[in-house]
Enzyme design. Structure first.
Site, short mmCIF file in Angstrom:
data_model
loop_
_atom_site.label_atom_id
_atom_site.label_comp_id
_atom_site.label_asym_id
_atom_site.label_seq_id
_atom_site.Cartn_x
_atom_site.Cartn_y
_atom_site.Cartn_z
N GLN A 166 -30.26 -20.37 28.72
CA GLN A 166 -29.27 -19.34 28.42
C GLN A 166 -29.95 -18.00 28.19
OE1 GLN A 166 -27.52 -19.67 24.54
NE2 GLN A 166 -25.52 -19.00 25.25
N GLY A 167 -29.56 -16.98 28.94
CA GLY A 167 -30.15 -15.65 28.77
C GLY A 167 -29.18 -14.70 28.12
N SER B 206 -29.49 -13.76 24.23
CA SER B 206 -30.17 -12.95 23.21
C SER B 206 -31.27 -12.08 23.81
CB SER B 206 -30.79 -13.87 22.15
OG SER B 206 -29.80 -14.51 21.40
N GLU C 175 -12.43 -26.30 26.04
CA GLU C 175 -12.75 -27.49 25.26
C GLU C 175 -14.04 -28.16 25.68
OE1 GLU C 175 -10.73 -27.45 27.71
OE2 GLU C 175 -10.46 -29.41 28.65
N ASN D 205 -23.72 -18.40 10.90
CA ASN D 205 -22.57 -18.82 10.10
C ASN D 205 -21.90 -17.65 9.39
OD1 ASN D 205 -23.19 -21.32 11.04
ND2 ASN D 205 -23.22 -22.33 9.04
N GLU D 206 -22.64 -16.57 9.21
CA GLU D 206 -22.00 -15.36 8.65
C GLU D 206 -20.96 -14.85 9.66
OE1 GLU D 206 -25.32 -15.92 8.54
OE2 GLU D 206 -25.41 -16.26 6.39
#
Lengths: 314, 383, 314, 383
Positions: B130-131, B133, B253, B367-368
């Site tokens: 996955q590119g 970040s 989903e 999670n923030e």
């Protein structure tokens, strides 16, 4: 009543902090991950007298007590000094055992600096005995914190009995808990400081992430935990130095609160660093992993809580 | 409400269990000591395992058979996953493709892209990373600055991606690139499919927290990505419209359902561990609480699947699940560490698991951020 | 496999919700703090058949099971219905005991609606027996939630034996835990909903307090806890209805998770309301105090965790 | 470092202990059943107790003798407080004056104000309540909108204060009023001293969470506050400059030091409770942890006092203490509730204490605000 370090104690601590900030930066800790640790900071501390604070002046030591040593151990923790300074300067020295690097299994079966130590203080039949490096067999253990160079140790020679007195052994364990607690408070403060710097610089959504309330509250929680662990460690140093009745209880309280402060600081430091902190390229992990190891050495939180509960509900 | 599985589902489960038992044993004897899936040698071992899974028809249980799947329902997927984790099978090296890329290919891919990409993904012929970040774009995904400039017959790529899981071992990257140089934030981004052997693309693996080379940096230095570098085309969806793909993927989903079997398996191991070290009552209580949370995650997943099959959609509620499983994973491992006591510092499966668990509240949106989403989109609080 | 309420179950629940939102608003709960509760919502629920869901059709009941009753009990919790609906509709009804308001000490020594109940189902020598209102002595207890009208109950007459079978008594206790868990999930959701409304309106520092990240995260935590308690309660309803082997374990899990969800919701609801919530003039306290009471009825969290641990470590 | 008390301090402690034991016993036999200090009858009982404290010279241990104090050091104050809570003496009805108003009077009051206000506060002749919060100004204190308009010989007050602790039983209010109608936020506010019997001032008590009438609303309806309504004048500090008084009060040492003896006393009671109900090991562990936190608060206070006596100042670190004691108080009472089990719902001392503890993270600035302060002012994070 006066609850604060003296001028002398602060000067001694500050000297250690200066020394360690120059000679034991993260790069030095990293070298200990690859092989033998750089001997320089350790020998500088030795030259400063840190390793012999508890050794009587008659035996060439400084003849001082735990209230001088503990502030320096906080600094050793802050620097993640690779060698087991609590083992050598706190435990062995208090039992009259000197040597450059003396390690012990009184704090747990996995012993740090096992490959470079020149003295091994091992639990033997309710007492402790001292063994030379050629009188022990090492079973190396790969630990998460590679800089610990840990092993399980088995005596192969007769050794020299240091004490048969169970109360002296118990006192040595209290000192080990105290020294480790001091290191943990330093580590907790270091992880927090690194993180405060980072979140002030790191920008996301057009502003430093340290300006988000969730990040602020995480770091505030770590600061609160440290604020209240520090005095518990200082008090335990005094209680042990004075031989107070409450010395064991106070050592346990210090270790418990320092454990929890380090756990909180480690948790929020990693979370606030995000992916950047989740790599071995970021220095944070050096301190994080040291704190994980020290939390369980010389008694984990459950152990020390049970000791305190034992006193309160006796 | 009927929590009984059908006879057919029971048969599915038995078949999966038997297949996994047999094939895991064979694979394990084939590879010798099992290495981390975040090292080159470990990935090579796991490619053998992926091959077995694909040959056995278990690689992508819920995909249509035409793309290499089993044509199973979400229930069969859930059953297989439960058995998979129960059997102690390894984490999938194909997971970023199957879990994150494939839902978007199903929804936005051309027929040619589907025909080409999906079977190769299922069979692990292509390994996708996955590119998303970048050094300056973590939580704030809309700030990506890697660029793709349109030229005759393709795109010129410039910039850098990072924290790319298993990037050093993959063949392809799917990523977001800024194609409208005048654009800002979530506008003007394009979803591109990039073979990692494209000249001008450099991959450097680096150590995750546990020291394994599980992360990579991917550098794009005037790299020319031909329009036909991927059969069916290198653009997924429309040019400049990647954000709509990203948003839709969050609501679909497939893939985003985290299999609860994973945490049920960890909690079962935890209970065995604590029973074996003669854990005291408070450790047993903590383990029972963690077990209940794993079980609750399983039940909530059953509820969500029922709702999806009734025509509902997942939407922002997936943020609730992400908070739950990531914090549960830490809790499970923290209890194990406490049960191990002094031995917790040994670099073994439990401490690896503990370190991996710590990434849970960070990756796939911290999670923030998830809590912000719950507050704003589930509860409707003001932004 | 299908894990969701049926159309019929949802329709029954929605009817109860409509009824309670009309007839059992906070003003009605308040009247129960001052004296006898308004009998209207209770008699409407009775007329709807809620109290006799578990009663066989042959005996004039609906002849349905716990999966019909539990969604309605969540609504009763949401409304903080003053009467002990779990005692009457879940526990007594499943033991074949009917009456307008039947209360029991199987869930704990402090019994609600003690002054208005017409039946008392009391633990007697390993079984349970039913007593009329004139066969018991009440020792009133002032509880934090005044609407409970609680007392300790002592039998003065012979009573009628309902069962001597320990397994039936145990099953009744599981049902009590399940019913209370359902009420707690409804209460948790209600406290959260009230708070979401409040923080969207309340302005401080020039914006709604619900736009502050700390407030958002508090409320997100409550929402997460409720999201995962709900399915546990639904599953326990099914397990008990089906007579599954895991019924007791599942009831304990439901009660534990519902307890914790209600505790989290209560905590953040009060904190996010601030001083406004810290008064008896604000409706929040009605739900808060009910949740505190129900958390410890029919087994507190430690009790139910121990039961689950007992199964896992048997 | 020397944690031993001096012989003189030990003597102080013994004197305080003896005095408290004797006088509490006498007072208790005088009043019969002790009522809540947040009810009219309870306040009347406690006024008798305040009178005893003042007559015995213990009302304000650390104040100079000229204002009714004992001239004691902070150590003597700390020792007295520890003995006070250990003895189970009641919460002070004079506390809002002594803890919150008096530091500002010492720093900003004129000699005449000091001479008049302080002795009457110490002797409980005047009972002060705090007029800061308003219906629309809670956490955001700078938004107060109650007004004071300058007229010949005094001020005309309009507006409303609320959540005024024990307002229904007090004689005077100290509060913030907007005196510059053009001003906004923290500018243009004046710190006024208001007798509650001033015509146009109406006080309505109302129930706190525990149902006691511990709160009041105070309405100002064109109330004329004469300049000499309080001897020495009704303005504390300068007109329009209340904020500097408020800020300084947050940094001064008197009053803001929360006595740790209170939590040590509660933890000792908790240990007795758990020992009496034969608490299991996990309750004992939780109680031991809470005891350690109370003890740590005591130690941190010793550290702070040492630092103050060395010339340091308290500053924003008081936010750290507030977070700690308020959350500790909840923890202590939550453990007690769990130990009591089914009996926890009975409306008695423990459940009253639990409810009171829940106000800790709200009053005196919510803990959310305190954490912001720790982050911004102690750690230096960006605002």
């Amino acid at each position: 009543m006066r609850f604060g370090w003296s001028e002398d104690q602060l000067a001694f601590r500050d000297a250690a902090r200066d020394l360690l900030s120059k000679e034991c930066g993260p790069d030095v800790v990293r070298t200990a991950w690859e092989g033998a640790p750089d001997p320089k900071p350790w020998s500088s501390l030795e030259a400063m007298g840190v390793l012999s604070v508890l050794v009587p002046e008659a035996d060439g030591g400084l003849g001082l007590d735990e209230t001088f040593l503990v502030p320096v151990l906080e600094e050793a923790g802050r620097a993640a000094l690779p060698q087991p300074i609590t083992d050598t300067a706190m435990v062995a020295a208090s039992l009259g055992v000197t040597g450059s690097v003396v390690v012990t299994d009184l704090g747990g079966p996995i012993v740090g600096s096992a490959d470079t130590a020149d003295g091994f203080l091992l639990a033997v039949d309710g007492g402790v005995a001292l063994f030379d490096a050629d009188q022990v067999e090492r079973e190396p253990v790969t630990t998460v914190d590679r800089s610990r160079h840990a092993a399980r140790i088995r005596a192969t020679g007769p050794g020299r009995t240091v004490t048969d007195d169970a109360s002296e052994v118990a006192a040595a364990r209290d000192r080990g808990a105290l020294g480790t607690a001091a290191e943990l408070v330093g580590l907790a403060d270091q992880m927090l400081a690194i993180t405060v710097d980072y979140v002030g610089e790191r920008q996301q959504f057009g502003k430093p992430i340290g300006s988000f309330q969730a990040v602020k509250h995480h770091l505030a929680n770590a600061r609160v935990a440290i604020e209240f662990a520090g005095p518990a460690v200082a008090r335990a140093a005094w209680s042990i130095a004075e031989g107070a009745d409450t010395a064991s209880r106070d050592a346990s309280m210090a270790k418990y609160l320092a454990n929890e402060a380090a756990a909180e600081s480690a948790k929020v430091a990693l979370q606030c660093h995000g992916a950047i902190g989740y790599t071995v390229e970021c220095d944070l992990h050096l301190y994080l992993k040291r704190s994980w190891a020290l939390r369980r050495l010389w008694g984990d939180s459950d152990h020390h809580v049970d000791r305190v509960a034992g006193v309160l509900f006796e | 409400m009927d929590l009984n599985w059908t006879a057919e589902q029971d048969a599915n489960r038995a078949e999966a269990r038997q297949w996994l038992e047999l094939n895991l044993a064979e694979w394990r004897s084939e590879i010798g000591e099992q290495l981390s899936g975040d090292t080159a040698d470990g990935v090579a071992q796991q490619m053998l395992w992926e091959q077995r899974l694909f040959d056995g028809g278990w690689s992508v249980v819920s995909w249509p058979t035409e793309y290499g799947g089993r044509g199973g329902s979400l229930w069969e997927w859930l059953i297989f996953e439960a058995e998979y984790w129960r059997a102690g099978a390894p984490q999938r090296v194909t997971q970023n493709g199957i879990q994150i890329l494939s839902p978007s290919v199903f929804e936005f891919g051309t027929p040619e892209q589907k025909d080409h990409l999906l079977p190769r993904m299922a069979s692990a012929e292509d390994l996708w990373c996955q590119g998303w970040s970048e050094p300056n774009s973590g939580s704030d995904l809309a700030s990506v600055s890697s660029r793709a400039r349109r030229v005759d017959g393709g795109w010129i790529l410039d910039g850098q991606k990072t924290w790319t899981t298993r990037g050093a071992f993959c063949t392809h990257l799917f990523g977001l690139f800024r194609t409208d140089p005048e654009s800002s934030r979530h506008r003007g981004l394009t979803y591109l499919l990039v073979p990692l052997d494209t000249p001008g693309v450099t991959v450097r693996g680096f150590g995750r927290l546990d020291g394994d080379e599980g992360f990579a940096e991917v550098f794009f230095d005037e790299a020319f990505l031909a329009d036909d570098a991927v059969v069916g085309g290198v653009v997924l969806g429309e040019v400049d419209q990647a954000w709509s793909v990203v948003v839709a993927a969050a609501g679909t989903e497939r893939g985003l359902l985290r299999p609860p079997g994973r945490y049920l398996a960890t909690s079962a191991e935890l209970i065995r561990l604590i029973a074996s070290v003669d854990g005291d009552r408070s450790l047993r209580r903590r383990a029972a609480i963690a077990w209940m949370k794993a079980e609750a995650f399983d039940l909530q997943t059953l509820r969500v699947i029922t709702s999806l099959l009734d025509g509902g959609d997942l939407g922002s509620e997936s943020s609730l699940s992400k908070i739950w499983w990531s914090e549960l994973d830490i809790e499970l491992h923290a209890i194990a560490m406490d049960a191990l006591g002094a031995a917790a510092e040994i670099d073994d499966e439990w401490s690896k698991g503990w370190q991996f668990a710590l990434s849970g509240p960070i990756y796939a949106g911290t999670n923030e951020i998830q809590r912000n989403i719950v507050a704003e989109r589930v509860l409707g609080l003001p932004r």
